[in-house]
Design an enzyme around this catalytic site. Structure first.
Site, PDB file in Angstrom:
ATOM      1  N   GLY A 296       0.839  -1.188   0.000  1.00 21.82           N
ATOM      2  CA  GLY A 296       0.000   0.000   0.000  1.00 21.82           C
ATOM      3  C   GLY A 296       0.875   1.239   0.000  1.00 21.82           C
TER       4      GLY A 296
ATOM      5  N   GLY B 205      -0.329  -5.289   0.390  1.00 25.54           N
ATOM      6  CA  GLY B 205      -1.489  -5.023  -0.456  1.00 25.54           C
ATOM      7  C   GLY B 205      -1.493  -5.812  -1.757  1.00 25.54           C
TER       8      GLY B 205
ATOM      9  N   GLU C 143       4.908  -6.406   7.218  1.00 29.00           N
ATOM     10  CA  GLU C 143       4.376  -5.265   7.983  1.00 29.00           C
ATOM     11  C   GLU C 143       4.994  -5.073   9.357  1.00 29.00           C
ATOM     12  OE1 GLU C 143       2.507  -7.308   6.198  1.00 29.00           O
ATOM     13  OE2 GLU C 143       1.481  -6.015   4.781  1.00 29.00           O
TER      14      GLU C 143
ATOM     15  N   ASP D 267      -2.531  -7.444   7.065  1.00 23.69           N
ATOM     16  CA  ASP D 267      -3.927  -7.061   6.849  1.00 23.69           C
ATOM     17  C   ASP D 267      -4.402  -7.582   5.490  1.00 23.69           C
ATOM     18  OD1 ASP D 267      -2.405  -5.278   5.322  1.00 23.69           O
ATOM     19  OD2 ASP D 267      -3.691  -3.562   5.738  1.00 23.69           O
TER      20      ASP D 267
HETATM   21  C1  QUE Z   1       6.453  -3.145   4.922  1.00 25.93           C
HETATM   22  C2  QUE Z   1       5.416  -2.705   4.136  1.00 25.93           C
HETATM   23  C3  QUE Z   1       5.662  -2.067   2.906  1.00 25.93           C
HETATM   24  C4  QUE Z   1       6.998  -1.892   2.513  1.00 25.93           C
HETATM   25  C5  QUE Z   1       8.035  -2.354   3.316  1.00 25.93           C
HETATM   26  C6  QUE Z   1       7.750  -2.956   4.509  1.00 25.93           C
HETATM   27  C7  QUE Z   1       4.618  -1.567   2.059  1.00 25.93           C
HETATM   28  C8  QUE Z   1       5.011  -0.892   0.854  1.00 25.93           C
HETATM   29  C9  QUE Z   1       6.366  -0.764   0.515  1.00 25.93           C
HETATM   30  C10 QUE Z   1       6.878  -0.098  -0.648  1.00 25.93           C
HETATM   31  C11 QUE Z   1       8.115  -0.474  -1.170  1.00 25.93           C
HETATM   32  C12 QUE Z   1       8.648   0.178  -2.281  1.00 25.93           C
HETATM   33  C13 QUE Z   1       7.962   1.196  -2.876  1.00 25.93           C
HETATM   34  C14 QUE Z   1       6.732   1.574  -2.350  1.00 25.93           C
HETATM   35  C15 QUE Z   1       6.211   0.939  -1.247  1.00 25.93           C
HETATM   36  O1  QUE Z   1       7.301  -1.292   1.345  1.00 25.93           O
HETATM   37  O2  QUE Z   1       3.411  -1.704   2.371  1.00 25.93           O
HETATM   38  O3  QUE Z   1       6.083   2.590  -2.918  1.00 25.93           O
HETATM   39  O4  QUE Z   1       8.470   1.852  -3.974  1.00 25.93           O
HETATM   40  O5  QUE Z   1       4.058  -0.388   0.054  1.00 25.93           O
HETATM   41  O6  QUE Z   1       8.773  -3.394   5.303  1.00 25.93           O
HETATM   42  O7  QUE Z   1       4.136  -2.884   4.535  1.00 25.93           O
END
Ligand code: QUE
Length: 339
Positions: free
Chosen positions: A69, A118, A141, A149
């Site tokens: 997400g 997500g 998470e 979730d």
């Molecule tokens: C836990 C998470 C997420 C995460 C890393 C975690 C998560 C998430 C992202 C993420 C990673 C790279 C991206 C980005 C988002 O990393 O939910 O936009 O470029 O979206 O340890 O829950």
């Protein structure tokens, strides 16, 4: 004429298939509010269109299916005490997760890259989760003080050998074949064969998934299942750590080190959530998760975890409380009661 930005969700009818492309490749296709709304809209349209026999869900850019997400935006809203924005995001996301579980046609995810959080939510509740050798699946998470979730509090407790506790608490990353072994994915198809599979699916017959897939041999997950079950099958997080300490193996020491880096509060919330989730329907699990999003995103660990992992990227979160020993069980219970 001004440039129109590329849409972050591209949904169309191709042959007998409805196709949905998550198209924010620079953010690894992480789902923001607009993308969730776009998936919800396409889902409803494809569900009611008799010309659509199945749905194909894909990620753009070749690196990611969907990294999770848009937790940076959620953090901004949480820090601003904008509870309504936080609530709107998770409510819309979880409604999509439920609509996918209830979708009356094949919902086929082609997972050819990173698939976390997500991304698991928009795939795991569907009928077909196809992974390639480039797939990497995780529920990470606890590293940002959130919790598993998107309906995974329903899915994870139902995996064999306490794999769900292990995946949720440590954020372990599964390669494509390992995800099939664990039961998160249903089929393995090499990246080189995906274009042929996709072309076959446009004829509207989901059986093409089976004919383009390969069986997965028992591998790392199967080899580790006994030790995972011994260590992660237990009751509380302290009990799990005790069990790991009793193993005296390199793997167990590695799991202890990983758990010691995660938010102690988040570990306890996660363990309790999966304990409760094992006895509930998906709808009830999603409602329980939605109720948790308020107290969990208001806890200081959430802003700190997203800061450490995704904003400053120093990977040095300062949790409070800092150790598992200091977590008050009554505080965890209160988060489940708060709604
Ligand atoms: C836990 C998470 C997420 C995460 C890393 C975690 C998560 C998430 C992202 C993420 C990673 C790279 C991206 C980005 C988002 O990393 O939910 O936009 O470029 O979206 O340890 O829950």
């Amino acid at each position: 004429m001004s440039d129109t930005p590329e849409p972050s969700i591209i949904a169309k009818v191709e042959g007998a298939a409805g196709t949905i492309l998550m198209n924010r490749p620079r953010a690894l296709n992480a789902l923001d509010q607009g993308m969730i709304d776009g998936i919800a809209e396409a889902l409803a349209r494809f569900r009611d269109d008799p010309a659509v026999k199945l749905v194909i869900l894909e990620g753009a850019g070749g690196r990611a299916f969907c990294a999770g997400g848009d937790v940076r935006s959620i953090r901004n809203a949480a820090v601003a005490r904008d509870d309504a924005t936080v609530r709107r995001f998770f409510a819309a996301e979880y409604a999509v997760n439920r609509a996918i579980a209830e979708f009356p046609k094949p919902w086929i995810s082609l997972i050819d890259g990173v698939c976390m959080g997500g991304g698991i939510g928009v795939s795991v509740h569907g009928s077909h989760r196809v992974v390639t050798e480039h797939a990497l699946l995780a529920m990470p998470e606890t590293a940002i003080a959130l919790f598993p979730d998107v309906g995974t509090s329903y899915v994870l407790p139902r995996l064999p050998h306490a794999l769900g506790n292990w995946l949720a608490l440590t954020g372990a990353r599964l390669k494509g074949g390992e995800a099939v072994e664990a039961g998160l994915a249903t089929h393995f198809c090499p990246r080189a064969d995906l274009p042929a599979l996709r072309a076959a699916l446009l004829d509207g017959d989901a059986h093409a998934v089976a004919t383009h897939s390969h069986p997965v041999d028992p591998g790392a997950v199967t080899a580790q299942a006994g030790e995972i079950e011994r260590c992660f099958g237990g009751g509380t997080v302290p009990r799990i750590l005790e069990a790991l300490e009793g193993e005296d193996t390199g793997w167990a020491r590695e799991q202890i080190a990983i758990l010691r880096r995660m938010s102690p509060t988040s570990l306890c919330v996660t363990r309790e959530l999966l304990r409760r989730g094992g006895g509930h329907t998906l709808a009830d699990c999603l409602a329980m998760e939605l109720a948790l999003t308020g107290p969990v995103t208001r806890h200081p660990d959430f802003a700190e975890g997203v800061r450490a992992v995704l904003v400053d990227k120093d990977n040095a979160p300062r949790w409070s409380p800092a150790s598992l020993e200091e977590v008050d069980p009554a505080a965890i219970r209160a988060m489940f009661a708060a709604g």
